[in-house]
Design a protein around this motif. Structure first.
Motif, PDB file in Angstrom:
ATOM      1  N   ARG A 116       0.833  -1.193   0.000  1.00  0.00           N
ATOM      2  CA  ARG A 116       0.000   0.000   0.000  1.00  0.00           C
ATOM      3  C   ARG A 116       0.871   1.249   0.000  1.00  0.00           C
ATOM      4  NH1 ARG A 116      -4.780   0.791   4.403  1.00  0.00           N
ATOM      5  NH2 ARG A 116      -5.677  -0.815   3.068  1.00  0.00           N
ATOM      6  N   ASP A 119      -2.341  -2.833  -3.697  1.00  0.00           N
ATOM      7  CA  ASP A 119      -3.316  -2.431  -2.691  1.00  0.00           C
ATOM      8  C   ASP A 119      -3.536  -0.927  -2.915  1.00  0.00           C
ATOM      9  OD1 ASP A 119      -4.802  -3.524  -0.228  1.00  0.00           O
ATOM     10  OD2 ASP A 119      -3.921  -1.713   0.575  1.00  0.00           O
ATOM     11  N   MET A 120      -4.100  -0.263  -1.927  1.00  0.00           N
ATOM     12  CA  MET A 120      -4.392   1.163  -2.043  1.00  0.00           C
ATOM     13  C   MET A 120      -3.167   1.941  -2.543  1.00  0.00           C
ATOM     14  SD  MET A 120      -6.197   2.712   1.166  1.00  0.00           S
ATOM     15  CE  MET A 120      -5.852   4.381   1.496  1.00  0.00           C
ATOM     16  N   GLY A 121      -3.350   2.736  -3.571  1.00  0.00           N
ATOM     17  CA  GLY A 121      -2.268   3.605  -4.055  1.00  0.00           C
ATOM     18  C   GLY A 121      -1.267   2.911  -4.966  1.00  0.00           C
ATOM     19  N   ARG A 135      -7.262  -9.867 -13.399  1.00  0.00           N
ATOM     20  CA  ARG A 135      -6.731  -9.560 -12.065  1.00  0.00           C
ATOM     21  C   ARG A 135      -7.110  -8.147 -11.628  1.00  0.00           C
ATOM     22  NH1 ARG A 135      -6.244  -7.994  -7.859  1.00  0.00           N
ATOM     23  NH2 ARG A 135      -4.640  -8.308  -6.278  1.00  0.00           N
ATOM     24  N   THR A 144     -10.954  -7.919  -7.454  1.00  0.00           N
ATOM     25  CA  THR A 144     -11.497  -7.674  -6.114  1.00  0.00           C
ATOM     26  C   THR A 144     -12.937  -7.153  -6.214  1.00  0.00           C
ATOM     27  OG1 THR A 144      -9.241  -7.187  -5.450  1.00  0.00           O
ATOM     28  CG2 THR A 144     -10.957  -6.691  -3.859  1.00  0.00           C
ATOM     29  N   GLY A 170     -12.001   3.768  -6.335  1.00  0.00           N
ATOM     30  CA  GLY A 170     -10.684   3.332  -6.800  1.00  0.00           C
ATOM     31  C   GLY A 170     -10.821   1.975  -7.470  1.00  0.00           C
ATOM     32  N   ASN A 171      -9.770   1.207  -7.436  1.00  0.00           N
ATOM     33  CA  ASN A 171      -9.810  -0.091  -8.125  1.00  0.00           C
ATOM     34  C   ASN A 171     -11.005  -0.931  -7.673  1.00  0.00           C
ATOM     35  OD1 ASN A 171      -9.335  -3.033  -8.136  1.00  0.00           O
ATOM     36  ND2 ASN A 171      -7.589  -2.492  -9.379  1.00  0.00           N
ATOM     37  N   VAL A 172     -11.135  -1.137  -6.366  1.00  0.00           N
ATOM     38  CA  VAL A 172     -12.153  -2.067  -5.854  1.00  0.00           C
ATOM     39  C   VAL A 172     -13.561  -1.475  -6.005  1.00  0.00           C
ATOM     40  CG1 VAL A 172     -12.922  -3.367  -3.843  1.00  0.00           C
ATOM     41  CG2 VAL A 172     -10.472  -3.026  -4.231  1.00  0.00           C
ATOM     42  N   GLU A 190     -16.304  10.089  -2.226  1.00  0.00           N
ATOM     43  CA  GLU A 190     -14.852  10.152  -2.488  1.00  0.00           C
ATOM     44  C   GLU A 190     -14.204  11.057  -1.439  1.00  0.00           C
ATOM     45  OE1 GLU A 190     -11.997   9.554  -4.078  1.00  0.00           O
ATOM     46  OE2 GLU A 190     -12.746   7.642  -4.816  1.00  0.00           O
ATOM     47  N   ARG A 191     -12.865  11.253  -1.577  1.00  0.00           N
ATOM     48  CA  ARG A 191     -12.140  12.059  -0.574  1.00  0.00           C
ATOM     49  C   ARG A 191     -12.688  13.469  -0.475  1.00  0.00           C
ATOM     50  NH1 ARG A 191      -6.359  10.282  -0.729  1.00  0.00           N
ATOM     51  NH2 ARG A 191      -6.217   8.895  -2.506  1.00  0.00           N
ATOM     52  N   ALA A 238     -15.419   0.965   0.302  1.00  0.00           N
ATOM     53  CA  ALA A 238     -14.359   0.383  -0.536  1.00  0.00           C
ATOM     54  C   ALA A 238     -13.148   1.317  -0.580  1.00  0.00           C
ATOM     55  CB  ALA A 238     -14.898   0.134  -1.944  1.00  0.00           C
ATOM     56  N   ALA A 239     -12.940   2.078   0.503  1.00  0.00           N
ATOM     57  CA  ALA A 239     -11.809   3.020   0.475  1.00  0.00           C
ATOM     58  C   ALA A 239     -10.739   2.635   1.488  1.00  0.00           C
ATOM     59  CB  ALA A 239     -12.308   4.434   0.732  1.00  0.00           C
ATOM     60  N   ALA A 273     -13.446  -2.777   1.420  1.00  0.00           N
ATOM     61  CA  ALA A 273     -12.143  -2.357   1.962  1.00  0.00           C
ATOM     62  C   ALA A 273     -11.775  -3.293   3.112  1.00  0.00           C
ATOM     63  CB  ALA A 273     -12.224  -0.930   2.462  1.00  0.00           C
ATOM     64  N   ASN A 274     -10.530  -3.217   3.545  1.00  0.00           N
ATOM     65  CA  ASN A 274     -10.117  -3.963   4.730  1.00  0.00           C
ATOM     66  C   ASN A 274     -10.388  -3.133   5.978  1.00  0.00           C
ATOM     67  OD1 ASN A 274      -8.912  -6.498   3.836  1.00  0.00           O
ATOM     68  ND2 ASN A 274      -7.465  -5.198   2.721  1.00  0.00           N
ATOM     69  N   ASN A 287     -13.521  -9.103   0.138  1.00  0.00           N
ATOM     70  CA  ASN A 287     -12.530  -8.624  -0.830  1.00  0.00           C
ATOM     71  C   ASN A 287     -11.484  -9.691  -1.168  1.00  0.00           C
ATOM     72  OD1 ASN A 287     -10.387  -8.446   1.091  1.00  0.00           O
ATOM     73  ND2 ASN A 287     -11.124  -6.446   1.748  1.00  0.00           N
TER      74      ASN A 287
HETATM   75  P1  NAD Z   1      -7.323   2.630  -4.599  1.00  0.00           P
HETATM   76  O1  NAD Z   1      -6.182   3.467  -4.177  1.00  0.00           O
HETATM   77  O2  NAD Z   1      -7.403   2.146  -6.002  1.00  0.00           O
HETATM   78  O3  NAD Z   1      -8.708   3.382  -4.297  1.00  0.00           O
HETATM   79  C1  NAD Z   1      -9.048   3.956  -3.087  1.00  0.00           C
HETATM   80  C2  NAD Z   1     -10.114   4.995  -3.374  1.00  0.00           C
HETATM   81  O4  NAD Z   1     -10.632   5.503  -2.144  1.00  0.00           O
HETATM   82  C3  NAD Z   1      -9.581   6.183  -4.174  1.00  0.00           C
HETATM   83  O5  NAD Z   1     -10.486   6.499  -5.204  1.00  0.00           O
HETATM   84  C4  NAD Z   1      -9.501   7.283  -3.132  1.00  0.00           C
HETATM   85  O6  NAD Z   1      -9.650   8.587  -3.690  1.00  0.00           O
HETATM   86  C5  NAD Z   1     -10.658   6.924  -2.219  1.00  0.00           C
HETATM   87  N1  NAD Z   1     -10.511   7.456  -0.858  1.00  0.00           N
HETATM   88  C6  NAD Z   1      -9.389   7.581  -0.114  1.00  0.00           C
HETATM   89  N2  NAD Z   1      -9.664   8.133   1.079  1.00  0.00           N
HETATM   90  C7  NAD Z   1     -10.993   8.340   1.090  1.00  0.00           C
HETATM   91  C8  NAD Z   1     -11.885   8.885   2.039  1.00  0.00           C
HETATM   92  N3  NAD Z   1     -11.460   9.330   3.216  1.00  0.00           N
HETATM   93  N4  NAD Z   1     -13.204   8.946   1.724  1.00  0.00           N
HETATM   94  C9  NAD Z   1     -13.652   8.500   0.531  1.00  0.00           C
HETATM   95  N5  NAD Z   1     -12.855   7.991  -0.415  1.00  0.00           N
HETATM   96  C10 NAD Z   1     -11.540   7.913  -0.132  1.00  0.00           C
HETATM   97  O7  NAD Z   1      -7.361   1.407  -3.551  1.00  0.00           O
HETATM   98  P2  NAD Z   1      -8.024  -0.023  -3.746  1.00  0.00           P
HETATM   99  O8  NAD Z   1      -6.976  -0.935  -4.282  1.00  0.00           O
HETATM  100  O9  NAD Z   1      -9.333   0.098  -4.431  1.00  0.00           O
HETATM  101  O10 NAD Z   1      -8.232  -0.440  -2.215  1.00  0.00           O
HETATM  102  C11 NAD Z   1      -9.350   0.003  -1.458  1.00  0.00           C
HETATM  103  C12 NAD Z   1      -9.540  -0.907  -0.266  1.00  0.00           C
HETATM  104  O11 NAD Z   1      -9.703  -2.255  -0.713  1.00  0.00           O
HETATM  105  C13 NAD Z   1      -8.372  -0.949   0.729  1.00  0.00           C
HETATM  106  O12 NAD Z   1      -8.881  -1.143   2.024  1.00  0.00           O
HETATM  107  C14 NAD Z   1      -7.605  -2.175   0.289  1.00  0.00           C
HETATM  108  O13 NAD Z   1      -6.838  -2.741   1.347  1.00  0.00           O
HETATM  109  C15 NAD Z   1      -8.753  -3.093  -0.096  1.00  0.00           C
HETATM  110  N6  NAD Z   1      -8.354  -4.181  -1.001  1.00  0.00           N
HETATM  111  C16 NAD Z   1      -7.812  -3.938  -2.224  1.00  0.00           C
HETATM  112  C17 NAD Z   1      -7.472  -4.998  -3.059  1.00  0.00           C
HETATM  113  C18 NAD Z   1      -6.947  -4.797  -4.464  1.00  0.00           C
HETATM  114  O14 NAD Z   1      -6.854  -5.790  -5.192  1.00  0.00           O
HETATM  115  N7  NAD Z   1      -6.625  -3.597  -4.904  1.00  0.00           N
HETATM  116  C19 NAD Z   1      -7.668  -6.317  -2.624  1.00  0.00           C
HETATM  117  C20 NAD Z   1      -8.234  -6.544  -1.356  1.00  0.00           C
HETATM  118  C21 NAD Z   1      -8.575  -5.459  -0.566  1.00  0.00           C
END
Ligand code: NAD
Length: 476
Positions: free
Chosen positions: A75, A149-151, A191, A195, A233-235, A256-257, A308-309, A331-332, A357
């Motif tokens: 992350r 993961d995130m970011g 892939r 998620t 974001g991705n998820v 969103e943020r 999902a953030a 999200a986790n 997830n």
């Molecule tokens: P990402 O960085 O692609 O997306 C996160 C999104 O959340 C972004 O659009 C961001 O702008 C938004 N965000 C951030 N802070 C916020 C807030 N305070 N309020 C509202 N929105 C906010 O991350 P991701 O990969 O989609 O992961 C999101 C969650 O899913 C995390 O908890 C991650 O651990 C979990 N996860 C991801 C995966 C994966 O394959 N990417 C797998 C399992 C779990």
């Protein structure tokens, strides 16, 4: 903001773990062995950027090595700290056990806001972070395999894989050192969406569970269900897209943020996603209403809430006001232990993170297997499968001619039946099967035991049992 009287993320995970093990009969000491995090590495390294050396702090935590390699994302976020990676690593152990991905649990993070750096700088930082982890065997196809993961996303995973190859030029399995890579660099189709796709399959499995639906006070199908999503974001993006485009759900709010968009008639997820990609914000999006304090929309009337953030967004300060009868933790750790208790008392059903997830790690498992076998799924069988189907179609066509108007094949049967499964179809079917089997295993415990009142405890019971069995088999 999470109130200060909340336990930390790792403590929250421990509280939930403890609630489940209290219902189990584990041999003395094994409970503690499973709960604790085995090791956490902190690495600090410098990268020369913009004329000066900048120091970065990163972590890789290994929660359990009952199976190796261990697995878990990396992350990039300013919120990354030791407590957080340890909580996330623990969740990975339970998640992998629940969906029967043969890995132990791990997680990594770099304390950085990726938006502060350009692509070239991010590559330098990522390669240097990877170097620090690779030389300590914290990235290795046999020992520790990260993922996005995130970011982070497939771009960062490609840099990590390439860095590993440079440092291990004779390792024929080097590309399996990380998953979530682009398809042109050893990745697997499906892939990136996995998620979010898994969240969709999890909801489909839940909607087939009559007793579960009754507990949530829901009825019918996913069609027209009102869904609030936090984080596009991705998820969040993939989950919202598939649920709205394929299952007929209405995405009534996207948080969103920088605020939330909402529309009772349903938002166009693809159009919002493209707006964010172009403008970097939801502000100014023309086709809906906007609320500046986005988190307020977590409390909106809806049928399904999808955080999902990030972690801790549903906490002691807002749990009592959450109206959704069903929360699916994409999200986790989005629900703190305190909030979990309030919601359970209210009768809210929570589909827990370790299951919801798990699509990401499931398809990462497929990618790792593909890398180790050095062949794309379906490559050997597809033509042969199509040839056998052709035989059946030829026979049906013969029958068609013979019976005349009395019988004919349905219009698109031939096209659909003749097409052998490619990699994407195989990945999706493997994921669907995994999510549905794991749901059954949780639901059996949830509906079958009087002392288990929620899906999270059921999920912990199933996964801790599997981890315990693995330790027992090893004779530890
Ligand atoms: P990402 O960085 O692609 O997306 C996160 C999104 O959340 C972004 O659009 C961001 O702008 C938004 N965000 C951030 N802070 C916020 C807030 N305070 N309020 C509202 N929105 C906010 O991350 P991701 O990969 O989609 O992961 C999101 C969650 O899913 C995390 O908890 C991650 O651990 C979990 N996860 C991801 C995966 C994966 O394959 N990417 C797998 C399992 C779990």
């Amino acid at each position: 903001m999470q109130p200060s009287n909340e336990p930390s993320f790792r403590e929250s995970v421990d509280i939930m773990f403890n609630r489940a093990v209290a219902l189990m009969d584990l041999p003395p000491g094994l409970e503690e062995k499973i709960r604790v995090c085995n090791a956490t590495y902190t690495v600090r390294f410098g990268v020369r950027l913009r004329g000066k050396i900048q120091t970065f702090t990163g972590y890789r935590s290994v929660h359990s090595e009952h199976m190796e390699p261990v697995k878990g994302g990396i992350r990039y976020s300013l919120g990354v700290n030791q407590d957080e990676v340890e909580a996330l690593a623990a969740l990975m152990t339970y998640k992998c056990a629940l969906v029967e991905a043969p890995f132990g649990g791990s997680k990594g993070g770099l304390c950085i806001d990726p938006r502060d750096y350009d692509e070239h700088e991010l590559e330098l930082i990522t390669r240097r972070f990877a170097y620090e982890l690779i030389k300590r065997d914290m990235i290795n196809p046999a020992q520790n395999v990260p993922a996005p993961d995130m970011g982070t996303g497939e771009r960062e995973m490609a840099w990590i894989a390439d860095q590993y190859k440079r440092m291990n030029t004779t390792d024929i399995n080097g590309v399996a050192c990380v998953t979530g890579k682009p398809t042109n660099a050893g990745g697997i189709q499906g892939r990136t969406e996995a998620t979010g796709r898994g969240v969709q399959y999890a909801l489909q499995a839940f909607f087939k569970d009559e007793k579960g639906m009754e507990k949530a006070g829901l009825s019918g199908t996913l069609q027209d269900k009102r869904v609030v999503v936090q984080g596009l974001g991705n998820v969040g993006y993939h989950a919202a897209k598939f649920l709205s485009e394929e299952d007929g759900c209405k995405i009534t709010a996207i948080i969103e943020r920088d605020g939330a968009l909402f529309d009772d008639a349903g938002l166009d997820v693809e159009s919002v996603h493209q707006w964010i990609a172009k403008h970097g914000t939801i502000t100014g999006y023309p086709n809906s209403k906007m609320e500046a304090k986005g988190a307020k929309l977590l409390e909106a009337e809806c049928d399904i809430l999808i955080p999902a953030a990030l972690e801790g967004v549903i906490n002691l300060s807002n749990a009592a006001r959450i109206k959704a009868p069903l929360i699916i933790e994409a999200a986790n750790g989005p629900v703190t232990a305190g909030a979990d208790e309030i919601l359970r008392e209210k009768g809210t059903v929570i589909i827990p993170d370790m299951y919801a997830n798990a699509g990401g790690v499931t398809v990462s498992y497929f990618e790792w297997v593909k890398n180790l076998s050095h062949i794309r799924f379906g490559r050997m069988q597809r033509r042969q499968e199509e040839a056998r189907h052709q035989l059946v179609v030829d026979e049906l066509e013969r029958l068609d001619r013979y019976l005349g108007d009395a019988w004919s094949m349905s219009p698109d049967f031939k096209k659909k039946y003749l097409r052998g499964a490619g990699e994407l179809e195989l990945v999706r079917s493997g994921l669907d099967d995994t999510m549905s089997t794991a749901y059954q295993s949780m639901a059996e415990v949830w509906h079958g035991r009087d002392d288990v009142s929620d899906l999270r405890t059921a999920a912990y019971l199933v996964s801790i049992n599997k981890v315990a069995a693995s330790y027992k088999a090893k004779g530890l």
